[in-house]
Design a protein around this motif. Structure first.
Motif, short mmCIF file in Angstrom:
data_model
loop_
_atom_site.label_atom_id
_atom_site.label_comp_id
_atom_site.label_asym_id
_atom_site.label_seq_id
_atom_site.Cartn_x
_atom_site.Cartn_y
_atom_site.Cartn_z
N PHE A 432 0.79 -1.23 0.00
CA PHE A 432 0.00 0.00 0.00
C PHE A 432 0.83 1.28 0.00
O PHE A 432 0.40 2.29 -0.56
N LEU A 433 2.01 1.25 0.61
CA LEU A 433 2.82 2.48 0.65
C LEU A 433 3.19 2.97 -0.74
O LEU A 433 3.07 4.17 -1.03
N PRO A 434 3.63 2.11 -1.65
CA PRO A 434 3.94 2.60 -3.00
C PRO A 434 2.71 3.12 -3.74
O PRO A 434 2.73 4.20 -4.33
N VAL A 435 1.61 2.34 -3.71
CA VAL A 435 0.43 2.68 -4.51
C VAL A 435 -0.27 3.91 -3.97
O VAL A 435 -0.70 4.79 -4.74
N LEU A 436 -0.39 4.02 -2.64
CA LEU A 436 -1.16 5.10 -2.05
C LEU A 436 -0.35 6.36 -1.81
O LEU A 436 -0.91 7.46 -1.75
N VAL A 437 0.96 6.22 -1.64
CA VAL A 437 1.77 7.39 -1.26
C VAL A 437 2.85 7.70 -2.29
O VAL A 437 2.83 8.75 -2.94
N PHE A 438 3.81 6.78 -2.45
CA PHE A 438 5.02 7.12 -3.19
C PHE A 438 4.79 7.31 -4.70
O PHE A 438 5.25 8.30 -5.28
N ILE A 439 4.09 6.37 -5.34
CA ILE A 439 3.92 6.47 -6.79
C ILE A 439 3.16 7.73 -7.18
O ILE A 439 3.59 8.46 -8.08
N PRO A 440 2.01 8.05 -6.53
CA PRO A 440 1.34 9.31 -6.90
C PRO A 440 2.18 10.56 -6.60
O PRO A 440 2.04 11.57 -7.28
N LEU A 441 3.07 10.49 -5.58
CA LEU A 441 3.84 11.68 -5.21
C LEU A 441 5.13 11.83 -6.00
O LEU A 441 5.44 12.93 -6.47
N VAL A 442 5.88 10.74 -6.15
CA VAL A 442 7.22 10.86 -6.76
C VAL A 442 7.41 9.99 -7.99
O VAL A 442 8.45 10.07 -8.64
N GLY A 498 1.43 14.53 -31.32
CA GLY A 498 1.25 15.88 -30.82
C GLY A 498 2.22 16.25 -29.71
O GLY A 498 3.35 15.77 -29.64
N THR A 499 1.75 17.11 -28.79
CA THR A 499 2.57 17.64 -27.70
C THR A 499 2.05 17.13 -26.36
O THR A 499 0.85 17.22 -26.08
N LEU A 500 2.95 16.60 -25.54
CA LEU A 500 2.56 16.12 -24.22
C LEU A 500 2.45 17.31 -23.27
O LEU A 500 3.44 17.96 -22.94
N LEU A 501 1.23 17.59 -22.81
CA LEU A 501 1.01 18.69 -21.88
C LEU A 501 1.33 18.29 -20.45
O LEU A 501 1.88 19.07 -19.68
N GLU A 502 0.96 17.06 -20.10
CA GLU A 502 1.19 16.59 -18.73
C GLU A 502 1.06 15.08 -18.68
O GLU A 502 0.26 14.50 -19.42
N GLU A 503 1.87 14.47 -17.83
CA GLU A 503 1.73 13.04 -17.56
C GLU A 503 1.69 12.85 -16.05
O GLU A 503 2.39 13.53 -15.30
N ARG A 504 0.82 11.95 -15.60
CA ARG A 504 0.66 11.70 -14.17
C ARG A 504 0.49 10.21 -13.93
O ARG A 504 -0.06 9.48 -14.75
N GLU A 505 0.96 9.77 -12.77
CA GLU A 505 0.70 8.41 -12.32
C GLU A 505 -0.24 8.49 -11.13
O GLU A 505 0.15 8.96 -10.06
N SER A 506 -1.47 8.09 -11.31
CA SER A 506 -2.42 8.07 -10.21
C SER A 506 -2.44 6.68 -9.59
O SER A 506 -1.73 5.77 -10.03
N ALA A 507 -3.27 6.51 -8.58
CA ALA A 507 -3.40 5.20 -7.96
C ALA A 507 -4.05 4.19 -8.91
O ALA A 507 -3.93 2.99 -8.71
#
Length: 795
Positions: A432-442, A498-507
């Motif tokens: 849970f620490l990676p999925v809930l905290v670290f991956i979305p943050l860093v 095209g152009t990448l405006l933003e990329e994110r890793e969510s849960a």
């Protein structure tokens, strides 16, 4: 760099060879565990019961997910509760089983425990409906937590008892503790492989969830009964005391272990203060590596059941290899220094994954773009093999730690149970620490660096306590990983166009926001095979599946524009459908949009102008929203089928009945289903299965195929709450005079798209499928679509 099997110069790095009996002149040894020990053999059927218990553990977890989702959905909270409770129960079981094994080392007791588990498993299909109905009022988190505990906690705890109990029964000498623990762990883990995939890939799609669990319960009960029969009245090594027998007909008297705990003297306080944290951190690192592996793979290969099957299967195989290897190494080199060097190497290989994975993923991306099946699956295999070294090395830790800590056979169960419990506690955190905290943050790569650095730091500390001469070498490795983390940066994935405006890793997803050259903004998820929402400030209509939602009310008899007052959108995405519906019907139409991923809602507001005043965005699972809401709607749309990721609980007859219960008398239900093109022909298997399921609930079901008019590989399925005809839809559309948007989309559907009523006749001549909560083989269907797509070349 060299791993030293022993360091004779350091008193704390060596450990005396322990003896529990007298060796003869040739070096052989007869264990001193009872008057008939020399003649007794290994308890029969013990290894098979370990194997079947491993199967049963995962079978319970896999079927539990199917029982729970129709009541609470498939949000991250649900999976957190399910996985977390499973691990907590197993940790308790390991602890209890070890103590029971030392106190009552009788095979009959172990087989009695597994027999009780089989009975409890057989009761679950009979009890889940009233139990979950009772707890669902407590909300997603509390309700699912209580329901899972009530249904699954006791059998999982009892199954957790099996491995340490078996270790105690099998262990003859301390010198063989490593191999014994490694063999038991490997066998249980191999069982877990079958328990993971047999239910999901074969048995549940064939016979349903209830019968699947009953089948596994029957197998476990049969093995338990056979084990009891074969051990009745017999004695075995490592289990009896003077004057005691192992039959069920005798009083189960406790065996008092010697005063030593089995963890004193040989491994001192200093070593325990290092070894115990190492066990926990390695448990964390195993699950963190698996979680991060899934996120590295997701942007290129997706997260379909087929991909998860490959990933989980290989991880479990690596662990099984590690358990066996670690036990053998521990018996050969039972020294803390050797273990800490293994964990340091494991940490280093974790820290190298972000660097090594980049070229492999680049090849995978090329294979996907060119629809090259060999390149695509070759890269997938290479990516999964990348995790072999760290996971195998981490798998070595538990049996090695047991070998270091066991001081006598009589305390082996307790020690094995404690080590397994500590490792499982670490696994809970690592899940849970990676999925809930670290991956979305860093991000994923930095998460891997974090766990690598932490494990390396503790390994260096351990090496310092036993062999200071080797510290500079491993401290340099720690510095290397820190440098990589600080100075080597990666873009997760280039924009598909095209152009990448933003990329994110969510849960839940890997998210890309891409701007095309014509000014249109696209929401691209995971491996990027489809666009999930679009926004063009200069153009309302998309000529894609989003347009069709505005015309679906006209399938109802006598429908007019004024009849549409509200809408529920399950699978809101970045808000394309609500924006179009607002333009077509006006801002007086209230829209509730349910989206399971809150980060997608954030991206919609930021990049897609999802700021309509009549839109209420809700971050929740769509089915749970229906269960807990009393509102009725004129339109209920579902756009949550991000093929190939089909949440089964949003495809079943029971789900569509819940949708119908929330429709106004003249309301319609609308589903967007993918229909990819393979060899120039659309694959309609998913759309037809959904249409057939909806037809079992609604009086009329219609299909709009967009392939001819727009090039989008989608089929819109519309079900009406009241009986109607296709001619009614055409007449209603033709009667629209003032609303140009509705008129344009409606006439295009009539004149260009393929609009037809579903009659139950499939395109390939097969029998229509009706999905239910108990039997929904949607994953099997999608897996075949994926394989056909990649191997045959498709769009």
């Amino acid at each position: 760099m060299q791993i030293e099997p022993a360091d004779q110069s350091s008193a704390t790095s060596t450990r005396p060879i322990l003896r529990t009996g007298a060796a003869d002149a040739s070096g052989s040894m007869e264990e001193n565990i009872g008057p008939r020990a020399g003649r007794a053999g290994r308890p029969p059927f013990l290894l098979p019961i370990v194997f079947v218990s491993g199967i049963s553990t995962m079978a319970i977890q896999m079927t539990a997910s199917r029982f729970v989702q129709p009541f609470f959905g498939s949000s991250l909270l649900i999976w957190s509760n399910l996985i977390g409770i499973t691990m907590i129960c197993l940790a308790l079981g390991y602890f209890i089983g070890g103590r029971l094994g030392d106190r009552y080392p009788r095979p009959a007791l172990l087989y009695g425990l597994t027999g009780a588990v089989a009975v409890l498993m057989a009761l679950i299909p009979l009890l889940y409906d009233p139990f979950l109905n009772l707890t669902k009022g407590g909300g997603v988190f509390v309700g699912s937590f209580l329901g899972i505990v009530l249904l699954f906690a006791l059998p999982l705890i009892l199954l957790g008892c099996v491995s340490p109990f078996a270790v105690r029964l099998l262990l003859k000498t301390v010198e063989g503790a490593g191999r014994t623990v490694g063999a038991v762990s490997s066998l249980s883990t191999v069982g877990s492989i079958l328990g993971t995939f047999l239910p999901v890939l074969w048995i549940m799609p064939t016979v349903g969830t209830r019968i699947t669990l009953w089948l596994f319960a029957a197998v476990l009960l049969a093995f338990s009964a056979l084990g009891l029969f074969l051990t009745r009245g017999k004695s075995f090594y490592g289990v009896e005391q003077p004057g005691q027998n192992n039959g069920l007909d005798e009083t189960l008297s406790p065996i008092r272990p010697p005063s030593t705990s089995g963890m004193d003297d040989e491994v001192g306080r200093t070593q325990k203060s290092v070894l115990f944290p190492i066990i926990v951190i390695c448990g964390m690192a195993v699950m963190a590596t698996e979680m991060c592996a899934s996120r590295l793979i997701q942007p290129y290969f997706g997260d379909s059941l087929l991909i998860w099957a490959c990933l989980i299967g290989f991880i479990i195989i690596y662990l099984a290899i590690g358990y066996n290897l670690g036990g053998r190494l521990a018996d050969r080199f039972p020294r803390p220094a050797f273990l800490y060097q293994l964990t340091a190497l494991a940490a280093l290989t974790i820290g190298l994954i972000p660097v090594i994975s980049s070229p492999i993923l680049t090849i995978a991306n090329s294979g996907f773009k060119t629809v090259n099946g060999g390149l695509f699956f070759g890269a997938l295999l290479g990516m999964i093999l990348l995790f072999a070294a760290p996971v195998i090395l981490l798998g070595c830790v538990s049996p090695f730690a047991v070998r270091l800590l066991v001081n006598n056979v009589q305390g082996a169960g307790r020690t094995a149970g404690m080590v397994s419990s500590l490792s499982t506690v670490g696994s809970i955190i690592g899940t849970f620490l990676p999925v809930l905290v670290f991956i979305p943050l860093v991000g994923t790569r930095n998460t891997l660096y974090i766990f690598s650095i932490v494990l390396l730091a503790f390994s260096v500390w351990g090496i310092y306590t036993v062999n200071r001469r080797r510290v500079p070498v491993y401290a340099a490795l720690l510095g290397l990983v820190v440098v990589l983390a600080l100075f080597v940066t990666f873009q997760i994935k280039t924009a598909p166009y095209g152009t990448l405006l933003e990329e994110r890793e969510s849960a839940y997803n890997y998210i890309q926001v891409v701007k095309r050259d014509d000014g249109q903004t696209d929401l691209v998820l995971n491996e990027g095979h489809a666009v999930h929402s679009i926004y063009n400030p200069n153009q309302i209509l998309t000529r894609g599946p989003w347009d069709q939602y505005m015309i679906t009310p006209f399938f109802a008899p006598g429908a007019t524009e004024k009849d549409v007052k509200n809408m529920l959108m399950i699978g809101l995405g970045a808000g394309t459908v609500p924006k179009q519906l607002t333009k077509a019907y006006g801002s007086q139409v209230h829209i509730d949009g349910v989206e399971i991923d809150p980060t997608i809602i954030e991206m919609g507001r930021k990049h897609f102008d999802m700021n309509e005043p009549n839109l209420n965005a809700i971050a929740e699972d769509g089915r749970y929203y229906l269960i807990t809401s009393a509102k009725k709607y004129d339109i209920i749309g579902v756009d949550a089928y991000k093929q190939p990721y089909i949440p089964f609980h949003l495809t079943t007859k029971e789900f569509f009945q819940q949708v119908r219960d929330h429709l106004t008398p003249n309301g319609v239900a609308v589903i967007n289903a993918g229909a990819p093109s393979v060899s120039g022909k659309q694959d309609l298997r998913l759309a037809e299965a959904l249409a057939s399921t909806m037809k079992s609930v609604y009086p009329n079901v219609f299909m709009i195929n967009l392939f001819k008019s727009s090039g989008y590989y989608n089929t819109i399925i519309v079900a009406t709450n009241r009986p109607t005809t296709l001619d009614t839809f055409k007449q209603n559309i033709q009667s629209v005079v003032t609303n140009s948007l509705i008129k344009e989309v409606g006439m295009r559907a009539i004149t260009t798209d393929s609009v037809q009523e579903w009659t139950g006749k499939t395109s390939d001549g097969s029998s229509p499928i009706v999905f239910t909560d108990d039997w929904a083989p949607v994953e099997r269907l999608i897996d075949q679509v994926i394989i056909d797509y990649v191997t045959a070349g498709g769009k």
